[in-house]
Design a protein around this motif. Structure first.
Motif, PDB file in Angstrom:
ATOM      1  N   UNK A 297       0.858  -1.186   0.000  1.00 20.24           N
ATOM      2  CA  UNK A 297       0.000   0.000   0.000  1.00 20.24           C
ATOM      3  C   UNK A 297       0.897   1.240   0.000  1.00 20.24           C
ATOM      4  N   UNK A 298       0.422   2.339  -0.591  1.00 23.11           N
ATOM      5  CA  UNK A 298       1.191   3.583  -0.608  1.00 23.11           C
ATOM      6  C   UNK A 298       0.323   4.734  -0.109  1.00 23.11           C
ATOM      7  N   UNK A 299       0.983   5.715   0.537  1.00 24.05           N
ATOM      8  CA  UNK A 299       0.289   6.909   1.013  1.00 24.05           C
ATOM      9  C   UNK A 299       1.284   8.077   1.051  1.00 24.05           C
ATOM     10  N   UNK A 300       0.755   9.295   0.884  1.00 25.89           N
ATOM     11  CA  UNK A 300       1.553  10.498   1.137  1.00 25.89           C
ATOM     12  C   UNK A 300       0.787  11.390   2.119  1.00 25.89           C
ATOM     13  N   UNK A 301       1.515  11.969   3.035  1.00 17.66           N
ATOM     14  CA  UNK A 301       0.916  12.758   4.109  1.00 17.66           C
ATOM     15  C   UNK A 301       0.130  13.945   3.565  1.00 17.66           C
ATOM     16  N   UNK A 302       0.689  14.597   2.563  1.00 20.25           N
ATOM     17  CA  UNK A 302       0.030  15.784   2.012  1.00 20.25           C
ATOM     18  C   UNK A 302      -1.292  15.435   1.336  1.00 20.25           C
ATOM     19  N   UNK A 303      -1.353  14.292   0.664  1.00 21.52           N
ATOM     20  CA  UNK A 303      -2.592  13.881   0.003  1.00 21.52           C
ATOM     21  C   UNK A 303      -3.645  13.403   1.010  1.00 21.52           C
TER      22      UNK A 303
END
Length: 517
Positions: free
Chosen positions: A235-241
């Motif tokens: 899984x991937x995530x970015x804090x800003x998104x």
């Protein structure tokens, strides 16, 4: 396979007939009489601490001093029999070593009739590799997401795993870089190799890749180069998104909770030990390291190689001065030259920092009896046993060759072990004489003590006492086989002492090279 050192009646250990020095196995007072076969009796001229060197024959000023049958330096003052040989009268030997390629190739054979295991219980991955642990990783593309990753992993540190007995834990993989470092530079590529090596490690059953959203080494850049096998859970995530730290932590915890049942489906099943990759490392070495734990680990390494597995030696600054012994074992001139090229790189690298490779050993090493980098290196290469050298790798490069290999890393313990694990090491053996307490994740680290007094003082941090070799209560062969059995047991799930303390997350430290802009 390594031979047992010849014991002596007085409290000293003589390693080779041609040596100028012996190693004290107990504190020796001044004027103690020493009698050895073939050497005229003499008396100590000074107190000799346990683990330190004692001259058994005279050496003129400027003459080479031999230990292990090799030069460990040159006398900076005249040495007489009975003298304490250390920093006050022994300095660096700068003579160039003669490098031969492939003149001492050995293929160890696996002993029959010894009831040594050939299989372990591991986690079979879709691409055919076999893990020794089953972690979920939270890997960061940039330091800016490190705190969030730690917050996510901490939610599972003491709870949340009770019903998932096949999940070993959730590990945050954080670091100090990822932005301000040009991705295509040497340092940028080194960091990417390290992160991808961990992300693609067979000891991870699931992965959450976490970034900030504006960094130079972005999440998609990290994931796109992984080459993950079909069926891998990522899984991937970015804090800003996602909307900030709090929202990211909530979302990350939810994603890992969703992963848990699937990762837990993996179960340990029999696998050939040929699937194991063993990382060989040492830290806090002493005068016994090259006599007990290191050669015993070398014997175990030879057993694993003979069974079809892989072992990898590291710490380039700590093979300097002994590299000629490794090139003789190279399967080809190209492999041998690759090692020499890394030594030359290090000479330039240290010179640029106004240092030299012989700045080593550390103060702790010297207190333990080691004097020059040559002496330290000759003891350190013993961890690699006798098997031929089949491959030489750059830092964090994937280890693909079977047999005994070498990886270019610094001597700094956590940075070196990080490179080995990134390359694919599924178990690490770590020898120590002074008492290093380094742990490792996701690959378990087996701690091997070189001497009995330290083991007894720090037994809660050590897995095995190799000091019994010099005590005379166990042979090198016996301890080597004991290490091999322990490697297989740990690969099958036995907890190491550092795992009992949940060590290893903070010891992920990639090697930082290059300008940060």
């Amino acid at each position: 396979m390594s031979a047992d050192p010849a014991p002596s009646e007085p409290p000293v250990l003589r390693l080779r007939e041609e040596d100028h020095v012996v190693v004290a196995t107990a504190d020796l007072p001044v004027d103690a009489e020493i009698r050895l076969p073939g050497v005229q009796a003499f008396r100590t001229t000074a107190p000799i601490p346990r683990g330190h060197k004692l001259a058994i024959r005279p050496v003129t000023q400027g003459g080479q001093v031999l230990k292990y049958g090799q030069s460990i330096g040159r006398a900076t003052a005249a040495i007489t029999a009975g003298d304490h040989v250390h920093s006050h009268n022994l300095g660096m030997d700068l003579d160039e070593r003669e490098h031969e390629f492939g003149t001492a190739r050995v293929q160890p054979s696996f002993p029959e009739g010894r009831d040594l295991p050939r299989t372990f219980l591991g986690y079979h991955r879709p691409d055919g590799r076999v893990g020794t642990r089953n972690y979920i990783g939270v890997i960061t593309s940039v330091n800016c997401s490190a705190s969030s990753a730690n917050m996510i992993a901490d939610q599972f540190r003491h709870t949340g795993l009770e019903e998932f007995e096949n999940v070993d834990g959730v590990m945050a993989i954080t670091h100090q870089s990822g932005c301000g470092l040009v991705p295509d530079s040497e340092g940028g590529q080194m960091l990417l190799r390290t992160l991808r090596g961990y992300a693609n490690h067979p000891n991870f059953g699931g992965l959450l890749v976490l970034g900030l959203g504006c960094e130079m080494i972005a999440v998609n850049q990290l994931v796109d180069g992984l080459g993950l096998p079909e069926g891998a859970y990522v899984e991937t995530m970015t804090i800003q998104d996602i909307g900030g730290i709090r929202a990211t932590v909530r979302a990350g915890v939810e994603k890992i909770q969703e992963m848990m049942p699937r990762v837990n489906e993996a179960q340990r099943e029999p696998a050939d030990v040929a699937h194991l990759t063993l990382g060989l490392n040492c830290g806090g070495s002493d005068g016994y390291s090259g006599i007990t734990a290191n050669p015993a680990l070398g014997y175990a390494s030879d057993l694993l190689v003979a069974a079809g597995g892989t072992s990898t030696l590291a710490e380039t600054p700590e093979v300097y001065g002994a590299e000629h012994l490794l090139t003789r074992r190279a399967v080809s001139p190209e492999v041998g030259q690759r090692l020499l090229d890394r030594i030359e790189w290090w000479k330039d690298y240290t010179a640029a920092g106004e240092g030299t490779l012989d700045n080593n050993p550390s103060p702790g090493n010297k207190t333990g009896g080691l004097t020059t980098i040559l002496e330290k290196s000759l003891g350190a290469v013993a961890k690699g046993g006798t098997a031929e050298l089949t491959g030489v790798y750059e830092y964090a490069e994937a280890i693909t060759a079977k047999g005994f290999t070498f990886m270019d890393t610094p001597g700094y313990d956590p940075v070196s072990v990080t490179g080995l694990v990134a390359g694919g090491a599924t178990v690490v053996c770590f020898t120590t004489g002074r008492g290093s307490v380094l742990g490792c994740k996701p690959a378990p680290s087996i701690k091997l003590a070189t001497n009995t007094p330290m083991y007894e003082r720090m037994h809660e941090d050590m897995d095995l006492n190799c000091g019994r070799i010099v005590d005379g209560t166990a042979s090198l062969t016996e301890v080597g086989e004991e290490i091999y059995r322990m490697i297989v047991e740990v690969a099958s799930g036995r907890e190491t002492v550092s795992e009992e303390l949940d060590l290893g997350q903070d010891e992920f430290i990639p090697w930082h090279v290059g300008a940060v802009t």
